[in-house]
Design an enzyme around this catalytic site. Structure first.
Site, short mmCIF file in Angstrom:
data_model
loop_
_atom_site.label_atom_id
_atom_site.label_comp_id
_atom_site.label_asym_id
_atom_site.label_seq_id
_atom_site.Cartn_x
_atom_site.Cartn_y
_atom_site.Cartn_z
N SER A 133 0.75 -1.18 0.05
CA SER A 133 0.20 -0.04 0.16
C SER A 133 0.80 1.15 0.00
O SER A 133 1.79 1.23 0.34
CB SER A 133 -0.88 -0.01 1.29
N TYR A 146 -1.47 -1.13 10.77
CA TYR A 146 -1.59 -1.10 9.22
C TYR A 146 -0.49 -1.03 8.45
O TYR A 146 0.29 -1.75 7.76
CB TYR A 146 -2.87 -0.70 8.98
N1 LIG Z 1 -8.73 -0.30 -1.32
C1 LIG Z 1 -7.62 0.40 -1.23
O1 LIG Z 1 -7.73 1.72 -0.95
C2 LIG Z 1 -6.29 -0.13 -1.00
C3 LIG Z 1 -5.12 0.69 -1.18
C4 LIG Z 1 -3.93 0.07 -0.74
C5 LIG Z 1 -3.92 -1.23 -0.64
N2 LIG Z 1 -4.77 -1.95 -0.53
C6 LIG Z 1 -4.59 -3.47 -0.37
O2 LIG Z 1 -5.32 -4.27 -1.43
C7 LIG Z 1 -5.52 -5.65 -1.02
C8 LIG Z 1 -7.19 -5.90 -1.63
O3 LIG Z 1 -8.03 -4.86 -0.93
P1 LIG Z 1 -9.17 -4.54 -1.55
O4 LIG Z 1 -9.25 -3.19 -1.58
O5 LIG Z 1 -9.59 -5.13 -2.65
O6 LIG Z 1 -10.39 -4.58 -0.23
P2 LIG Z 1 -11.42 -5.99 -0.16
O7 LIG Z 1 -12.47 -6.03 -1.30
O8 LIG Z 1 -11.99 -5.83 0.88
O9 LIG Z 1 -10.66 -7.17 -0.40
C9 LIG Z 1 -9.88 -7.95 0.82
C10 LIG Z 1 -9.94 -9.43 0.50
O10 LIG Z 1 -8.93 -9.86 1.24
C11 LIG Z 1 -9.58 -11.25 1.76
N3 LIG Z 1 -9.06 -11.65 3.05
C12 LIG Z 1 -8.98 -11.04 4.17
N4 LIG Z 1 -8.34 -11.89 5.33
C13 LIG Z 1 -8.07 -12.96 4.55
C14 LIG Z 1 -7.63 -14.17 5.05
N5 LIG Z 1 -7.08 -14.56 6.36
N6 LIG Z 1 -7.31 -15.23 4.00
C15 LIG Z 1 -7.68 -14.96 2.69
N7 LIG Z 1 -8.31 -13.74 2.40
C16 LIG Z 1 -8.62 -12.86 3.27
C17 LIG Z 1 -11.02 -10.97 1.79
O11 LIG Z 1 -11.82 -12.01 1.85
P3 LIG Z 1 -13.19 -12.28 2.72
O12 LIG Z 1 -14.10 -12.00 1.64
O13 LIG Z 1 -12.91 -13.61 3.04
O14 LIG Z 1 -13.16 -11.26 3.74
C18 LIG Z 1 -11.05 -10.00 0.53
O15 LIG Z 1 -11.30 -11.15 -0.56
C19 LIG Z 1 -5.39 -5.60 0.47
O16 LIG Z 1 -4.33 -6.12 0.93
C20 LIG Z 1 -5.43 -4.04 0.79
O17 LIG Z 1 -4.54 -3.69 1.99
C21 LIG Z 1 -5.98 -1.63 -0.55
#
Ligand SMILES: NC(=O)c1ccc[n+]([C@@H]2O[C@H](COP(=O)([O-])OP(=O)(O)OC[C@H]3O[C@@H](n4cnc5c(N)ncnc54)[C@H](OP(=O)(O)O)[C@@H]3O)[C@@H](O)[C@H]2O)c1
Length: 276
Positions: A133, A146
């Site tokens: 991130s 985080y």
């Molecule tokens: N959105 C942003 O602004 C942003 C910015 C920078 C980085 N990121 C990073 O991008 C990545 C994806 O985030 P996103 O924005 O796409 O959010 P999201 O839609 O909430 O996706 C998060 C995913 O992680 C999964 N997850 C959480 N704990 C887990 C575990 N123990 N084992 C397997 N899967 C697990 C969730 O699955 P469940 O459905 O089972 O909960 C979900 O599929 C994350 O690493 C986040 O830190 C996001």
């Protein structure tokens, strides 16, 4: 033979968009999720198969990697995407909350990478992409744990890129700014209860700035843009390690370059209403 990508956290957001994009390019996709019933993606031109995987469970990790290798023969690209955010004052974060944040965001990346590496080493090729991130390069207030987890992912990735280069395996780390997913709704845990006591003013002030940013909306990347960037990194054949994605992330890093570290940090405290 089509290439195969193995992706964690595919139930929503960036992971689900990456499944769709790689499939549309004709790739085999091992789309892993904690609950495969939550698979919302349509099979594309490639072959998409969902596998159960909780990145915090060693047996679950090993089983999913073995099943994907059996199904598709090999894994060419690993995308460590699964993760969630822990938001709030550090003082109110219980050891259990801290442990869970690191078990998922950091040790989960270690575990899946460790399980995939023997196959890539034997192939003499592979790409590992870890989604950190912007918070792994510049820490925002009330995201201490985080940010610590994402800084760990950046450090891990950069060091690993050196040790795996002679084996033909490239390691890359993504530092996206805001992405328009439901991360701040479904994937954000809080460290505090009630109004946060002595931290109540800081919480209110920081939440107000983030809410205003979200309402403004303009700077966030779409999950589809992230998926395209991931595909680019998986296929560009380059030794590039860091990929900063999003106009907001680029702006913050440019500001740090121009102002220097201390002025940037002071500016952030000012912006979030936290200056002493
Ligand atoms: N959105 C942003 O602004 C942003 C910015 C920078 C980085 N990121 C990073 O991008 C990545 C994806 O985030 P996103 O924005 O796409 O959010 P999201 O839609 O909430 O996706 C998060 C995913 O992680 C999964 N997850 C959480 N704990 C887990 C575990 N123990 N084992 C397997 N899967 C697990 C969730 O699955 P469940 O459905 O089972 O909960 C979900 O599929 C994350 O690493 C986040 O830190 C996001």
């Amino acid at each position: 033979m089509p290439s195969t990508v193995f992706i964690t956290g595919c139930s929503s957001g960036i992971g689900a968009a990456a499944v769709r994009h790689f499939a549309a390019q004709g790739w085999n996709v091992a789309a892993t999720l904690r609950d495969p019933a939550k698979a919302h993606f349509e099979p594309g031109a490639g072959r998409v198969e969902a596998f159960a995987l909780d990145v915090t469970g060693a047996a679950s990790v090993d089983a999913a990697v073995a099943q994907a290798q059996q199904r598709f023969g090999r894994i060419d690209v690993l995308i460590n995407n699964a993760g969630y955010g822990l938001f709030g004052p550090f003082e109110t974060a219980t050891p259990e909350l801290v442990r869970r944040q690191f078990a998922t965001n950091v040790e989960g990346v270690f575990a899946v990478t460790r399980a995939v590496l023997p196959g890539m080493r034997m192939q003499g090729s592979g790409v590992v992409i870890n989604i950190a991130s912007l918070s792994g390069l510049v820490a925002m207030p009330l995201y201490s744990l985080y940010a610590a987890s994402k800084y760990a992912v950046v450090g891990f990735s950069e060091s690993l890129s050196h040790e795996l280069a002679p084996l033909g395996i490239r390691v890359k780390v993504f530092a996206p700014g805001a992405v328009d997913t439901d991360f701040s709704g479904r994937s954000l845990a809080r460290t505090w209860e009630g109004d946060g006591g002595p931290y109540a003013p800081a919480i209110a002030s920081v939440q107000a700035v983030f809410a205003a940013n979200r309402a403004g909306g303009g700077a966030a990347s779409t999950p589809e843009a992230l998926a395209r960037a991931l595909y680019g990194a998986a296929t560009d054949g380059s030794a590039q390690v860091r990929y900063v994605v999003g106009a907001d992330a680029e702006e913050v890093l440019r500001a740090r370059q121009q102002l220097g570290d201390e002025a940037l940090l002071a500016g952030l405290r000012q912006r979030f209403g936290l200056a002493a």
